[in-house]
Design a protein around this motif. Structure first.
Motif, PDB file in Angstrom:
ATOM      1  N   LEU A   1      -9.980  -9.494   8.255  1.00 29.21           N
ATOM      2  CA  LEU A   1      -8.566  -9.743   7.982  1.00 29.21           C
ATOM      3  C   LEU A   1      -8.157  -9.113   6.659  1.00 29.21           C
ATOM      4  CD1 LEU A   1      -5.867 -11.122   8.637  1.00 29.21           C
ATOM      5  CD2 LEU A   1      -6.766 -13.196   7.537  1.00 29.21           C
ATOM      6  N   ILE A   2      -8.981  -9.281   5.633  1.00 27.62           N
ATOM      7  CA  ILE A   2      -8.675  -8.686   4.330  1.00 27.62           C
ATOM      8  C   ILE A   2      -8.545  -7.174   4.454  1.00 27.62           C
ATOM      9  CG2 ILE A   2      -9.630  -8.204   2.033  1.00 27.62           C
ATOM     10  CD1 ILE A   2     -10.895 -11.019   2.147  1.00 27.62           C
ATOM     11  N   GLU A   3      -9.479  -6.559   5.160  1.00 25.71           N
ATOM     12  CA  GLU A   3      -9.424  -5.104   5.336  1.00 25.71           C
ATOM     13  C   GLU A   3      -8.141  -4.700   6.042  1.00 25.71           C
ATOM     14  OE1 GLU A   3     -11.949  -1.533   7.568  1.00 25.71           O
ATOM     15  OE2 GLU A   3     -12.840  -3.524   7.313  1.00 25.71           O
ATOM     16  N   GLY A   4      -7.782  -5.431   7.093  1.00 28.21           N
ATOM     17  CA  GLY A   4      -6.578  -5.095   7.852  1.00 28.21           C
ATOM     18  C   GLY A   4      -5.307  -5.251   7.057  1.00 28.21           C
ATOM     19  N   LEU A   5      -5.261  -6.230   6.174  1.00 19.22           N
ATOM     20  CA  LEU A   5      -4.056  -6.472   5.385  1.00 19.22           C
ATOM     21  C   LEU A   5      -3.724  -5.316   4.446  1.00 19.22           C
ATOM     22  CD1 LEU A   5      -4.521 -10.252   4.491  1.00 19.22           C
ATOM     23  CD2 LEU A   5      -2.657  -9.277   5.862  1.00 19.22           C
ATOM     24  N   PHE A   6      -4.719  -4.474   4.171  1.00 20.83           N
ATOM     25  CA  PHE A   6      -4.484  -3.350   3.265  1.00 20.83           C
ATOM     26  C   PHE A   6      -4.564  -2.001   3.981  1.00 20.83           C
ATOM     27  CE2 PHE A   6      -5.750  -6.900   0.623  1.00 20.83           C
ATOM     28  CZ  PHE A   6      -4.787  -6.865  -0.378  1.00 20.83           C
ATOM     29  N   ASP A   7      -4.539  -2.035   5.324  1.00 19.09           N
ATOM     30  CA  ASP A   7      -4.516  -0.776   6.065  1.00 19.09           C
ATOM     31  C   ASP A   7      -3.173  -0.075   5.931  1.00 19.09           C
ATOM     32  OD1 ASP A   7      -7.096  -0.757   6.903  1.00 19.09           O
ATOM     33  OD2 ASP A   7      -6.698  -1.375   8.971  1.00 19.09           O
ATOM     34  N   GLU A   8      -2.127  -0.811   5.626  1.00 16.72           N
ATOM     35  CA  GLU A   8      -0.821  -0.245   5.292  1.00 16.72           C
ATOM     36  C   GLU A   8      -0.394  -0.865   3.968  1.00 16.72           C
ATOM     37  OE1 GLU A   8       1.889  -0.693   8.577  1.00 16.72           O
ATOM     38  OE2 GLU A   8       0.511   0.279   9.986  1.00 16.72           O
ATOM     39  N   PRO A   9       0.578  -0.253   3.274  1.00 18.12           N
ATOM     40  CA  PRO A   9       0.882  -0.696   1.906  1.00 18.12           C
ATOM     41  C   PRO A   9       1.222  -2.188   1.805  1.00 18.12           C
ATOM     42  CG  PRO A   9       1.869   1.438   2.300  1.00 18.12           C
ATOM     43  CD  PRO A   9       1.313   0.994   3.614  1.00 18.12           C
ATOM     44  N   ASN A  10       0.553  -2.830   0.881  1.00 24.47           N
ATOM     45  CA  ASN A  10       0.783  -4.226   0.539  1.00 24.47           C
ATOM     46  C   ASN A  10       2.126  -4.357  -0.182  1.00 24.47           C
ATOM     47  OD1 ASN A  10      -0.060  -7.033  -0.059  1.00 24.47           O
ATOM     48  ND2 ASN A  10      -0.277  -6.309  -2.160  1.00 24.47           N
ATOM     49  N   PRO A  11       2.988  -5.351   0.164  1.00 29.41           N
ATOM     50  CA  PRO A  11       2.709  -6.541   0.970  1.00 29.41           C
ATOM     51  C   PRO A  11       3.292  -6.514   2.382  1.00 29.41           C
ATOM     52  CG  PRO A  11       4.624  -6.971  -0.364  1.00 29.41           C
ATOM     53  CD  PRO A  11       4.226  -5.532  -0.645  1.00 29.41           C
ATOM     54  N   GLY A  12       3.521  -5.339   2.957  1.00 26.08           N
ATOM     55  CA  GLY A  12       4.116  -5.286   4.288  1.00 26.08           C
ATOM     56  C   GLY A  12       3.342  -6.072   5.331  1.00 26.08           C
ATOM     57  N   PRO A  13       2.036  -5.822   5.487  1.00 28.18           N
ATOM     58  CA  PRO A  13       1.268  -6.583   6.479  1.00 28.18           C
ATOM     59  C   PRO A  13       1.234  -8.078   6.178  1.00 28.18           C
ATOM     60  CG  PRO A  13       0.118  -4.571   5.878  1.00 28.18           C
ATOM     61  CD  PRO A  13       1.239  -4.723   4.901  1.00 28.18           C
ATOM     62  N   LEU A  14       1.109  -8.428   4.907  1.00 27.97           N
ATOM     63  CA  LEU A  14       1.063  -9.832   4.517  1.00 27.97           C
ATOM     64  C   LEU A  14       2.378 -10.535   4.845  1.00 27.97           C
ATOM     65  CD1 LEU A  14      -0.306 -12.203   3.076  1.00 27.97           C
ATOM     66  CD2 LEU A  14       0.458 -11.202   0.904  1.00 27.97           C
ATOM     67  N   LYS A  15       3.490  -9.897   4.529  1.00 22.92           N
ATOM     68  CA  LYS A  15       4.782 -10.516   4.816  1.00 22.92           C
ATOM     69  C   LYS A  15       4.990 -10.731   6.313  1.00 22.92           C
ATOM     70  CE  LYS A  15       7.871  -9.834   0.897  1.00 22.92           C
ATOM     71  NZ  LYS A  15       9.140  -9.242   0.416  1.00 22.92           N
ATOM     72  N   ALA A  16       4.454  -9.841   7.131  1.00 22.37           N
ATOM     73  CA  ALA A  16       4.598 -10.007   8.579  1.00 22.37           C
ATOM     74  C   ALA A  16       3.944 -11.305   9.041  1.00 22.37           C
ATOM     75  CB  ALA A  16       3.990  -8.810   9.310  1.00 22.37           C
ATOM     76  N   LEU A  17       2.756 -11.594   8.523  1.00 21.79           N
ATOM     77  CA  LEU A  17       2.065 -12.818   8.928  1.00 21.79           C
ATOM     78  C   LEU A  17       2.696 -14.054   8.299  1.00 21.79           C
ATOM     79  CD1 LEU A  17      -1.703 -11.798   9.037  1.00 21.79           C
ATOM     80  CD2 LEU A  17       0.001 -11.811  10.847  1.00 21.79           C
ATOM     81  N   LEU A  18       3.178 -13.932   7.088  1.00 22.08           N
ATOM     82  CA  LEU A  18       3.852 -15.066   6.465  1.00 22.08           C
ATOM     83  C   LEU A  18       5.153 -15.390   7.192  1.00 22.08           C
ATOM     84  CD1 LEU A  18       3.336 -14.255   2.673  1.00 22.08           C
ATOM     85  CD2 LEU A  18       2.205 -16.049   3.999  1.00 22.08           C
ATOM     86  N   ALA A  19       5.826 -14.357   7.698  1.00 26.55           N
ATOM     87  CA  ALA A  19       7.049 -14.585   8.466  1.00 26.55           C
ATOM     88  C   ALA A  19       6.735 -15.342   9.750  1.00 26.55           C
ATOM     89  CB  ALA A  19       7.726 -13.254   8.781  1.00 26.55           C
ATOM     90  N   GLU A  20       5.612 -15.016  10.373  1.00 28.70           N
ATOM     91  CA  GLU A  20       5.219 -15.734  11.584  1.00 28.70           C
ATOM     92  C   GLU A  20       4.958 -17.212  11.303  1.00 28.70           C
ATOM     93  OE1 GLU A  20       1.970 -13.873  13.513  1.00 28.70           O
ATOM     94  OE2 GLU A  20       3.240 -12.320  14.412  1.00 28.70           O
ATOM     95  N   ARG A  21       4.538 -17.523  10.080  1.00 33.26           N
ATOM     96  CA  ARG A  21       4.299 -18.912   9.693  1.00 33.26           C
ATOM     97  C   ARG A  21       5.594 -19.626   9.293  1.00 33.26           C
ATOM     98  NH1 ARG A  21      -0.561 -16.469   9.199  1.00 33.26           N
ATOM     99  NH2 ARG A  21      -2.464 -17.707   8.813  1.00 33.26           N
ATOM    100  N   GLY A  22       6.713 -18.896   9.298  1.00 31.10           N
ATOM    101  CA  GLY A  22       7.991 -19.498   8.964  1.00 31.10           C
ATOM    102  C   GLY A  22       8.240 -19.687   7.492  1.00 31.10           C
ATOM    103  N   LEU A  23       7.489 -18.973   6.660  1.00 28.57           N
ATOM    104  CA  LEU A  23       7.613 -19.151   5.216  1.00 28.57           C
ATOM    105  C   LEU A  23       8.650 -18.225   4.592  1.00 28.57           C
ATOM    106  CD1 LEU A  23       3.825 -19.586   4.369  1.00 28.57           C
ATOM    107  CD2 LEU A  23       5.611 -21.324   4.140  1.00 28.57           C
ATOM    108  N   LEU A  24       8.969 -17.121   5.260  1.00 27.31           N
ATOM    109  CA  LEU A  24       9.937 -16.165   4.729  1.00 27.31           C
ATOM    110  C   LEU A  24      10.387 -15.238   5.837  1.00 27.31           C
ATOM    111  CD1 LEU A  24       7.866 -13.620   4.679  1.00 27.31           C
ATOM    112  CD2 LEU A  24       7.434 -14.291   2.345  1.00 27.31           C
ATOM    113  N   ARG A  25      11.364 -14.387   5.509  1.00 28.08           N
ATOM    114  CA  ARG A  25      11.777 -13.329   6.432  1.00 28.08           C
ATOM    115  C   ARG A  25      10.876 -12.110   6.233  1.00 28.08           C
ATOM    116  NH1 ARG A  25      17.289 -13.681   8.246  1.00 28.08           N
ATOM    117  NH2 ARG A  25      18.289 -15.591   7.509  1.00 28.08           N
ATOM    118  N   ASN A  26      10.672 -11.377   7.296  1.00 31.71           N
ATOM    119  CA  ASN A  26       9.867 -10.163   7.213  1.00 31.71           C
ATOM    120  C   ASN A  26      10.734  -9.036   6.676  1.00 31.71           C
ATOM    121  OD1 ASN A  26       7.865  -8.281   7.428  1.00 31.71           O
ATOM    122  ND2 ASN A  26       7.979  -8.095   9.655  1.00 31.71           N
ATOM    123  N   GLU A  27      10.989  -9.082   5.371  1.00 34.27           N
ATOM    124  CA  GLU A  27      11.899  -8.139   4.733  1.00 34.27           C
ATOM    125  C   GLU A  27      11.294  -7.652   3.422  1.00 34.27           C
ATOM    126  OE1 GLU A  27      16.408  -8.162   2.806  1.00 34.27           O
ATOM    127  OE2 GLU A  27      15.965  -9.487   4.504  1.00 34.27           O
TER     128      GLU A  27
END
Length: 297
Positions: free
Chosen positions: A247-273
């Motif tokens: 998971l850590i490796e995948g989160l940095f396969d594209e520029p941070n924090p884009g991948p991280l924000k996508a998963l946080l948005a799925e958790r309802g914590l923020l918008r994927n923006e």
């Protein structure tokens, strides 16, 4: 010349896990409601503290007023939880003035990288960090991240800076395991893993903790991994750590924090923006991260 310094009044234990908070947005503006949700989500998770306006927080895309508003929102929502402020710049006078202004806010520390774009000599880097540490009322964490700043902090440079009473820790993204080990053995600076994939090795060698973007996810597991390492239970720590690595490796396969924000948005914590030029993670990567996220649970 260094200003008067009372170590008892400006010393921070940076041990443990620090989360470099993402900055949530809503239609181009900082989403303070989502930011409050994030702080509430993490403040009782066992973390050591929060870092505001780091690279994960897209600090370079925030103006100075937005940075301060973000800091105040976080501090107001997390009374008693240590907060570190990231601060970058390449104009010495302006950067020093900002550090002075932040000194009265009750911060646990300032996270300070080398000036970007300039690429000074090692002597110039010593002058830079010394001048800024001289005016700081709070401890300074050196941020060695050459792939962002263009300047690498040599071992001898960091060891020289370790003599300064305000420079108390290092966020290590230097990419040199031998340098990391030498700094841990020297013992004057609290060495914190800055590359998430290096958390296990850094803490197992005696590092004090980590500032880890990936720890927005499965936070309790990251905390427990570090606790077990410190307790000497390396086998138990490794069993918890292994599912996190893909998971850590995948989160940095594209520029941070884009991948991280996508998963946080799925958790309802923020918008994927994100703010341009940062972009959302690709659909293919998000799909893969969803699988890795489930396996790490």
């Amino acid at each position: 010349m260094q200003t008067a310094f009372n170590a008892s009044q400006a010393s921070t234990d940076f041990s443990g896990l620090w989360i470099p908070l993402v900055t949530p947005f809503d239609q181009g503006q900082v989403d303070r409601a989502a930011l409050k949700r994030l702080v509430a989500h993490y403040r009782s998770s066992g973390i050591a503290g929060l870092v505001v306006c780091g690279s994960t927080g897209e600090a370079a895309a925030l103006d100075k007023d937005e940075q301060l508003q973000t800091l105040h929102t976080v501090m107001n929502e997390a009374p008693g939880l240590p907060v570190v402020m990231g601060l970058s710049g390449y104009h010495l006078g302006q950067t020093a003035a900002r550090i002075k202004a932040l000194g009265a806010l009750g911060l646990a520390g300032i996270l300070l990288p080398a000036p970007s774009y300039i690429r000074p000599s090692q002597a110039g880097l010593i002058e830079w960090f010394t001048a800024l540490a001289d005016v700081s009322a709070v401890p300074v964490i050196l941020y060695d991240i050459p792939y962002r700043t263009g300047s690498r902090l040599d071992l001898e440079t960091i060891l020289a800076l370790a003599d300064h009473p305000r420079i108390q820790a290092l966020k290590d993204c230097g990419g040199d395991p031998a340098k990391t080990q030498a700094l841990i053995e020297d013992g004057r600076l609290q060495v914190l893993a800055g590359e998430d994939a290096n958390i296990f090795s850094t803490v197992a060698q005696g590092g004090r903790g980590a500032i880890a973007a990936a720890a927005h996810l499965h936070t309790a597991r990251f905390v427990e991994v570090m606790r077990r390492i410190r307790a000497g239970d390396l086998a138990g720590a490794q069993a918890l750590w292994a599912p996190l690595q893909p998971l850590i490796e995948g989160l940095f396969d594209e520029p941070n924090p884009g991948p991280l924000k996508a998963l946080l948005a799925e958790r309802g914590l923020l918008r994927n923006e994100l703010r341009s030029p940062m972009t959302r993670a690709s659909a293919a990567l998000v799909e893969r991260l969803q699988r890795l996220d489930a396996l790490a649970a």
